[in-house]
Structures are given as C-alpha cells and as structure tokens.
Design a protein around this motif. Structure first.
Motif, PDB file in Angstrom:
ATOM      1  N   ASP A   1       0.854  -1.180   0.000  1.00  0.00           N
ATOM      2  CA  ASP A   1       0.000   0.000   0.000  1.00  0.00           C
ATOM      3  C   ASP A   1       0.894   1.235   0.000  1.00  0.00           C
ATOM      4  OD1 ASP A   1      -1.526   2.289   1.149  1.00  0.00           O
ATOM      5  OD2 ASP A   1      -3.135   0.812   1.214  1.00  0.00           O
TER       6      ASP A   1
ATOM      7  N   THR B   1      -2.485   3.584  -5.802  1.00  0.00           N
ATOM      8  CA  THR B   1      -2.479   3.304  -4.364  1.00  0.00           C
ATOM      9  C   THR B   1      -1.536   2.159  -4.001  1.00  0.00           C
ATOM     10  OG1 THR B   1      -4.327   1.760  -4.542  1.00  0.00           O
ATOM     11  CG2 THR B   1      -4.861   4.096  -4.194  1.00  0.00           C
ATOM     12  N   THR B   2      -0.955   1.481  -4.972  1.00  0.00           N
ATOM     13  CA  THR B   2      -0.107   0.336  -4.679  1.00  0.00           C
ATOM     14  C   THR B   2       1.254   0.454  -5.340  1.00  0.00           C
ATOM     15  OG1 THR B   2      -0.943  -0.935  -6.562  1.00  0.00           O
ATOM     16  CG2 THR B   2      -2.107  -1.203  -4.469  1.00  0.00           C
TER      17      THR B   2
END
Length: 484
Positions: free
Chosen positions: A49, A442-443
């Motif tokens: 994350d 987001t990753t």
C-alpha cells in the motif's frame, strides 16, 4: 538413442513424478503452456500500500519446488519452443486480423478500406532444383554442361519433400556472395519499397507525396518466409486509410485499383548497391516474381479472404531459417558474438570457464550443403571491413538476414506488446483476486529477482511436452466450441 540414455531419462522421469513438489511444478509448467526452455527465477516480490506501507501480498520462491519460479522463454520459433511459438502465432494472427476486420480497439469499418496481399521475392542467383507439379525440374539439353562440367538442367520430377529442392543445379555457378549480400539488405529493400509505394500512389494521382500524405495514409504489415533456396520472401498487407489511420476511410478515389496499379512500378524502382569491395559491387533489387491480390471480405476466385491472409502470415511468423535446411541458433560464440578470436573450427579463448556453449564446427552442422556454403560465405564476408556494418557473422545462422520476421507500420493495428500486456493483466488479476489493480496509484510492486537457470532435465522435458499437448488440445477444443 542409446540404452544408457533411455535409462537416464526414464530414471529422471520417475524422479520428477515422485518428487514432493510435483503438483506445484506441474502447475507452473502448465502456466507457461508447456514451454520447452523455461526461465528459472529466484527471488521475492510484494504488493505494498503506497500510503501506509502495509504489505498487501507477498511471494517468495523459497516456497517453490527447488526454490525457483518458472516463466515462459517467449521464443517465437516453432523449432525452438512449440508452446511459446504458438502464443506468438496467435498474437500475430490477431494483430493482422484486427488490421483487416477490426476489433481490439480497431473499428470494424477498416474492412471497407482498400487492401492488397502482396508477395515480394528475391531475385535469382543461379538455377536451383524445383518442384513443378509433375513436370521436369529444369528441362535443358541433356548434353549441355556449364563451365564446371555439370549439366545445366535437371530432368527429374521432384516430389514436394525431395531433399534436393532449393539446392543449386551447380553450386560453383551459384552466386553465393550476391545471395548473402541481398539477404543482408532485404530489410533495407523493404523500407525502400514502402517509400516507393507512397511515391507511386501520389504520382498516379498527379500529386506530390506531401499532398498525397495529407489525404491518404498507407499502412503495412509484413512477415518474412524462408524459401527452400535459403532466401526470404516478404508476404505483406498494404492498406489505404484516411489521414487518421484505421479510424478514418480514405477518399473515394483511393481505391483497390489504385493500390494494385501502384505496386508493380514501386517494386521495379527499388535499387540498392552493396558496399564497394575488391570482390565487386552488386545492384540489389526485388525478384521478377510478384503476386498481388485484393483482400476481400469473403473468399473469391479473384482475391483472398481476410481470415486466410491473417492465418497465412501468422503461420510464417514462427518459422526461421531452419525451414531452408539450416540451424536455428547462432554458429558464433555466445560470449563474444563472433567479435572475438572465434573461428568456425575453434572456440574463442574468452569462452573457457564461462559454461557457455562453445562455437560450432561448421562441417559438423546438420545442414544442407547449400546452407553450409551460405553460412561459410556469411562468415568469410563478415571478416572483411567493408561488410562490417552488415554483421554477417552473428547472423550467419540466418544466412545473412537480420531483419524482423514480422513488422507493421504504426497505424496498422495494435502492437504485440498490447496483447502481451492484456494477457499479463488478466493473469495478475486472477492471481491477486481481491487486491487493487496492479499499477493503481495506491499500490507499489516491489521485487528482487535473479536468473537461476534455463530449461528442463530430460524427465521434466518429457512431462512438459505432455503438458503442452494437453494445453494445446484444451485450447483447440475451446476455440472450436466458441466458434460453433
């Protein structure tokens, strides 16, 4: 195969099947499609994350059989890896078909654009044995001989699989230097042809090339096919579009007739000269044989169908020079690429202790005598400074041809990389179900990998081939069911 060899692979096969990690190993091989020479990787990766640093998913090869992950080699040649070449063939089929019929981001209206299937050939560098549908190969006077004392003709009726096909009637009369130099310039001849087609199209309409280009875009896709005589043909699709490419039709005056009329003079005007040498200088052109057929929505006598063209081009995209009776790997040293002290009968000193495959002995290569002389000519010419830019030694196994087997212009259709990317995303989505999409802002994907090996043991190779056949049968059954 000797009794000892048979015993060795049977013993290894038993070991593979009874190994504790066999089921996982089999699933990895199946994921490669039964690749004949998989790449072994060792390492780990993690999906993190980006905001919190939380590890959402992790993977390490320490948990795999032998501590390795297997991935497909990706070789396009059927003689090297049938599994990966089938993927390449299917991708090429979809790439060509999309540019003919639409789909995969290309509008279906592209099928209404003028299109032609064109085959460009190599010139003759000497008579060779040929199959002529039951007729004599080369009926000449039986008592007439060449300057080397050999008959100038051949009265045999060769069968389609006769080993003599493609071999010169007289090897000493055959122009091996000219053949190799033509092969080395085949890619440049293709490029000149694409320019000449645009020039001829514009000339036929009484327009400058610049003015023509503002109204019509010419798109190409082509694949190279080796003939039995060791020289390539180019099978190509030529399409006329509007300025925006496949998204826009061309003007009504840019029709099939205009396209077909432009090709012959374009082929005739292409000329290249080989580098100057004390051996002489060759003028390089296309051969006299030229085939031009309109591409139609359905098969008809005067044309060829879209599907037939796509299948034909895709078929030859996975073949290499081995189709002409030569090898499918380099004859030069893997460590120096032919740039070191390697000769064809000795290994380069830089190879010792590297574990790399040494240079091959030319006389021991399982090739036709014609291919052997082509390879030898490549090697000899490659040692001359005037031909250094042609890189003939590294490409001797391809008989001097170093161009792309399949290529296309930018606007023809999607790219092979697009298909591979879509396949990788589909596989990743299946393996990481429930996680954010890879590449999402987001990753982060972090990994560390190293090469840990290539290929299979004898027993693994037998199981991999069995798995490949099973995968191929399943794909064929699914395709037949979906087609029906």
């Amino acid at each position: 195969m000797s009794a000892n060899d048979e015993h060795d692979w049977m013993t290894d096969l038993v070991r593979v099947i009874n190994a504790p990690g066999y089921d996982r190993w089999r699933s990895m091989v199946a994921a490669t499609g039964g690749c004949a020479h998989p790449i072994h990787l060792a390492g780990e990766s993690a999906i993190v994350d980006a905001g919190t640093g939380e590890v959402l998913h992790s993977y390490t090869t320490a948990d795999e059989p032998h501590g390795r992950l297997l991935i497909a080699c990706g070789n396009r040649r059927a003689s090297v890896c049938p599994a990966c070449s089938e993927v390449y063939r299917a991708d090429t089929f979809h790439l060509i078909r999309a540019g003919l019929s639409g789909g995969k981001g290309v509008p279906e209206t592209v099928s209404s654009h003028p299109r032609a299937f064109v085959t460009l050939t190599a010139p003759s560098f000497g008579p060779v044995h040929s199959h002529r549908d039951g007729r004599a190969c080369r009926p000449r006077k039986r008592d007439k001989v060449c300057e080397h004392g050999r008959p100038v003709g051949c009265h045999a009726r060769h069968e389609p699989r006769d080993d003599q096909l493609g071999q010169p009637i007289c090897p000493d009369c055959y122009d091996y230097i000219g053949a190799v130099l033509w092969q080395a310039h085949a890619g440049a001849l293709w490029h000149r042809f694409t320019l000449a087609v645009r020039q001829e199209l514009a000339a036929l309409m009484g327009m400058s090339r610049r003015a023509f280009g503002k109204e019509v875009r010419v798109s190409f896709a082509k694949v190279a096919e080796y003939q039995r005589r060791g020289l390539v043909h180019f099978h190509s699709v030529i399409r006329l579009d509007g300025p925006a490419g496949a998204q826009e039709p061309p003007p009504l005056w840019a029709d099939d007739d205009l396209l077909v009329r432009a090709v012959p003079p374009a082929v005739a005007r292409v000329r290249l000269s080989s580098p100057e040498s004390d051996l002489g200088q060759w003028e390089l052109t296309w051969g006299d044989q030229l085939d031009i057929r309109p591409i139609l929505l359905e098969e008809k006598a005067e044309g060829v169908s879209e599907r037939a063209v796509a299948g034909y081009i895709a078929k030859y995209a996975t073949k290499g020079a081995e189709a002409s009776g030569t090898v499918d790997h380099r004859v030069s040293c893997p460590a120096c690429g032919g740039r070191g002290r390697l000769t064809l009968t000795a290994t380069c000193g830089r190879c010792h202790g590297t574990g790399l495959k040494p240079g091959l002995h030319l006389d021991a290569l399982p090739v036709t005598e014609h291919a052997r002389r082509m390879i030898r000519t490549c090697w000899d010419l490659g040692g001359r400074p005037e031909f250094a830019a042609l890189r003939l030694r590294p490409w001797a196994h391809m008989l001097g041809f170093r161009g792309h087997f399949s290529s296309k212009s930018r606007a023809y259709s999607l790219k092979l990389g697009d298909l591979r990317g879509a396949r990788a995303q589909h596989r990743a989505a299946r393996e990481h179900h429930g996680l954010p999409a890879l590449g999402d802002a987001t990753t982060l994907v972090l990994g560390h990998w190293r090469l840990a090996g290539i290929g299979h043991t004898p027993g693994e190779a037998i199981m991999a081939e069995h798995i490949r056949q099973s995968v191929q049968t399943a794909r064929a059954t699914r395709a037949e069911r979906e087609g029906g």
